[in-house]
Design a protein around this motif. Structure first.
Motif, PDB file in Angstrom:
ATOM      1  N   ARG A 276       0.833  -1.209   0.000  1.00 41.74           N
ATOM      2  CA  ARG A 276       0.000   0.000   0.000  1.00 41.74           C
ATOM      3  C   ARG A 276       0.868   1.260   0.000  1.00 41.74           C
ATOM      4  O   ARG A 276       0.580   2.234  -0.699  1.00 41.74           O
ATOM      5  N   LEU A 277       1.926   1.229   0.788  1.00 45.60           N
ATOM      6  CA  LEU A 277       2.846   2.371   0.854  1.00 45.60           C
ATOM      7  C   LEU A 277       3.484   2.620  -0.511  1.00 45.60           C
ATOM      8  O   LEU A 277       3.542   3.774  -0.991  1.00 45.60           O
ATOM      9  N   THR A 278       3.933   1.551  -1.165  1.00 41.79           N
ATOM     10  CA  THR A 278       4.604   1.674  -2.463  1.00 41.79           C
ATOM     11  C   THR A 278       3.629   2.147  -3.537  1.00 41.79           C
ATOM     12  O   THR A 278       3.969   2.973  -4.386  1.00 41.79           O
ATOM     13  N   GLU A 279       2.394   1.626  -3.503  1.00 39.10           N
ATOM     14  CA  GLU A 279       1.377   2.053  -4.480  1.00 39.10           C
ATOM     15  C   GLU A 279       1.086   3.545  -4.348  1.00 39.10           C
ATOM     16  O   GLU A 279       0.915   4.241  -5.355  1.00 39.10           O
ATOM     17  N   LEU A 280       1.047   4.037  -3.123  1.00 39.00           N
ATOM     18  CA  LEU A 280       0.789   5.464  -2.919  1.00 39.00           C
ATOM     19  C   LEU A 280       1.946   6.304  -3.456  1.00 39.00           C
ATOM     20  O   LEU A 280       1.732   7.349  -4.091  1.00 39.00           O
ATOM     21  N   MET A 281       3.176   5.839  -3.264  1.00 38.86           N
ATOM     22  CA  MET A 281       4.339   6.545  -3.821  1.00 38.86           C
ATOM     23  C   MET A 281       4.270   6.575  -5.350  1.00 38.86           C
ATOM     24  O   MET A 281       4.507   7.615  -5.977  1.00 38.86           O
ATOM     25  N   MET A 282       3.941   5.427  -5.938  1.00 38.74           N
ATOM     26  CA  MET A 282       3.906   5.344  -7.404  1.00 38.74           C
ATOM     27  C   MET A 282       2.788   6.210  -7.978  1.00 38.74           C
ATOM     28  O   MET A 282       2.946   6.810  -9.049  1.00 38.74           O
ATOM     29  N   LYS A 283       1.692   6.301  -7.241  1.00 34.71           N
ATOM     30  CA  LYS A 283       0.600   7.184  -7.662  1.00 34.71           C
ATOM     31  C   LYS A 283       1.079   8.637  -7.653  1.00 34.71           C
ATOM     32  O   LYS A 283       0.788   9.412  -8.576  1.00 34.71           O
TER      33      LYS A 283
END
Length: 486
Positions: A276-283
């Motif tokens: 979830r943390l990585t997905e938010l960064m990529m977004k």
């Protein structure tokens, strides 16, 4: 002969404590001292670890008296001086600590510098057990040229400045430069970045100090880079803090897409919180944010500080040189290896957020300088019966307040087990705070009791109310003492 002298010294110390205690009793004692004929436990440090340890001891054994000694006149440690001012919900734990501080079997003794005003050995003579919970007040050094230049601060000191820590009131950071660089990518680093970029309107009703608020209102900082030596999959912050950065008004994310190559393919194998943390960064990388935003922030991965660069006159920091890294291995255990490439970044403010560290408190206490902790087994200090530790000085400066709560409860449970197993001699009556208070009086040291802290608290809330905020913290220790003892 040496052993006889040591024994004679111990007898003299015990005699000194008992005679001081008798004098105090003859004078009618001291109000605010816990009263109990059962075990007496001393806790060194009035922060979260100290209060959580006390809470569990008071709950688990109904005849235990607990005394908390704190260097400052005010309690609560990093909850007061470390938690970001725009996170008031985290500070609600102060309500629980206040109940502990007001407990009939608990006494708070602020303004007592253990290791200087009173030794650990003197405390051990007066109590059945001593718990070290004094946290981590040192800074980890970057160990690079130029880190002592003006314009370079530790995150601990910078946070202390805007949170009202008396020792940081004269910090006066120069915020006249456009770019700030923060070294480290944990939650403290993101707190600092957020405070630097947040609209002043978001902060003015918090308990941030007025002088920090005024400095931030005039700040020219428009760009904050948050630098880490490893990659996006190893970043140390949590999703809450990242989300706050992504949603910060009038700011946009400024990332390097190259830092995220191959990350999308790795997502499916990540644990859910990391995913979830990585997905938010990529977004944030993909969307970038509002191009009209006046301010920006961004992570810079795979970079390690090599040197703080001075201006032409050599008098202050004007940039930082970074080594570019590659990762060896994968996941949490991946190591950063230098590539030989360097990168210079122009900036006028550099904040090192690479960690706090505990420091030795007293020569009588074992200390591991490499790990910067008191060596212990489940909270029992190595080779020292009756001495315990909890919190950061026990395990190192990691985790959140809930981590410290569990850790401190564990130490308290171990201490209670030792009492019940007969490992602590409870048959001897110990004088506790009565003797220590008398001893401190002979040394010209006067403690601040919890009821006196409440006078400081009321004064801060009153000042805050006049400014339209929760409180305005007192920054001067002498002023605190004047109010406490009025």
């Amino acid at each position: 002969m040496k052993m006889i002298n040591l024994m004679r010294g111990s007898v003299m110390k015990i005699h000194g404590l008992s005679s001081a205690s008798r004098r105090l009793a003859a004078e009618g004692g001291v109000r605010g001292l816990s009263s109990s004929s059962g075990p007496r436990v001393c806790i060194v440090g009035g922060g979260p670890a100290g209060f959580y340890t006390a809470q569990q001891l008071l709950k688990a054994r109904q005849n235990t008296a607990v005394d908390i000694y704190e260097r400052l006149p005010v309690p609560f440690g990093l909850v007061r001086f470390g938690v970001a001012p725009d996170h008031p919900e985290v500070k609600n734990v102060i309500n629980t600590f206040t109940q502990t501080g007001q407990h009939e079997r608990c006494s708070f003794h602020g303004n007592v510098n253990v290791g200087k005003d009173v030794t650990i050995d003197e405390l051990r003579q007066a109590y059945h057990a001593v718990v070290l919970s004094y946290g981590a007040e040192g800074n980890r050094s970057m160990g690079i040229p130029g880190e002592g230049l003006p314009g370079v601060f530790s995150a601990k000191d910078f946070v202390g400045w805007y949170n009202g820590l008396p020792s940081n009131k004269e910090l006066h950071p120069d915020l006249s430069f456009e770019t700030a660089v923060i070294l480290g990518q944990g939650n403290v680093a993101l707190d600092v970045a957020r405070i630097l970029l947040a609209p002043v309107e978001m902060l003015k009703e918090t308990d941030i100090t007025q002088n920090a608020l005024e400095a931030l209102a005039g700040s020219k900082v428009r760009r904050v880079l948050i630098v880490g030596r490893r990659g996006p999959l190893q970043i140390a912050c949590t999703i809450k803090e990242l989300r706050e950065m992504v949603n910060l008004p009038n700011t946009r994310a400024d990332m390097l897409p190259a830092d995220f190559e191959g990350i999308a393919e790795a997502l499916k194998d990540l644990p859910r919180p990391r995913k979830r943390l990585t997905e938010l960064m990529m977004k944030a990388v993909k969307e970038g944010g509002d191009d009209k935003a006046e301010k920006c922030w961004g992570f810079r991965f795979f970079r390690s500080p090599v040197e703080v660069l001075a201006g032409a006159d050599g008098k202050r920091a004007t940039g930082i040189r970074l080594a570019l890294n590659k990762l060896e291995g994968s996941g949490e255990s991946a190591r950063a290896e230098v590539t030989g490439q360097l990168e210079d970044v122009d900036c006028g403010l550099i904040i090192s957020s690479i960690g706090y560290k505990s420091i030795p408190i007293d020569p009588a206490v074992p200390f591991d300088p490499r790990r910067a902790i008191v060596p212990n087994e489940m909270g029992r200090v190595q080779d020292t019966a009756g001495l315990y530790c909890s919190g950061w000085v026990k395990r190192g400066p990691t985790g959140v307040i809930a981590t410290t709560m569990n850790d401190s409860f564990d130490t308290a449970r171990v201490l209670i087990q030792d009492m019940e197993a007969g490992k602590l001699d409870l048959s001897v009556n110990k004088p506790g705070a009565q003797a220590i208070t008398a001893l401190l009086q002979t040394r010209g040291v006067r403690a601040v009791l919890f009821s006196q802290w409440e006078k400081i608290n009321a004064a801060e809330e009153k000042r805050g109310k006049s400014l339209g905020k929760a409180r305005e913290k007192l920054l001067d220790v002498d002023e605190m003492l004047k109010i406490a003892w009025s």
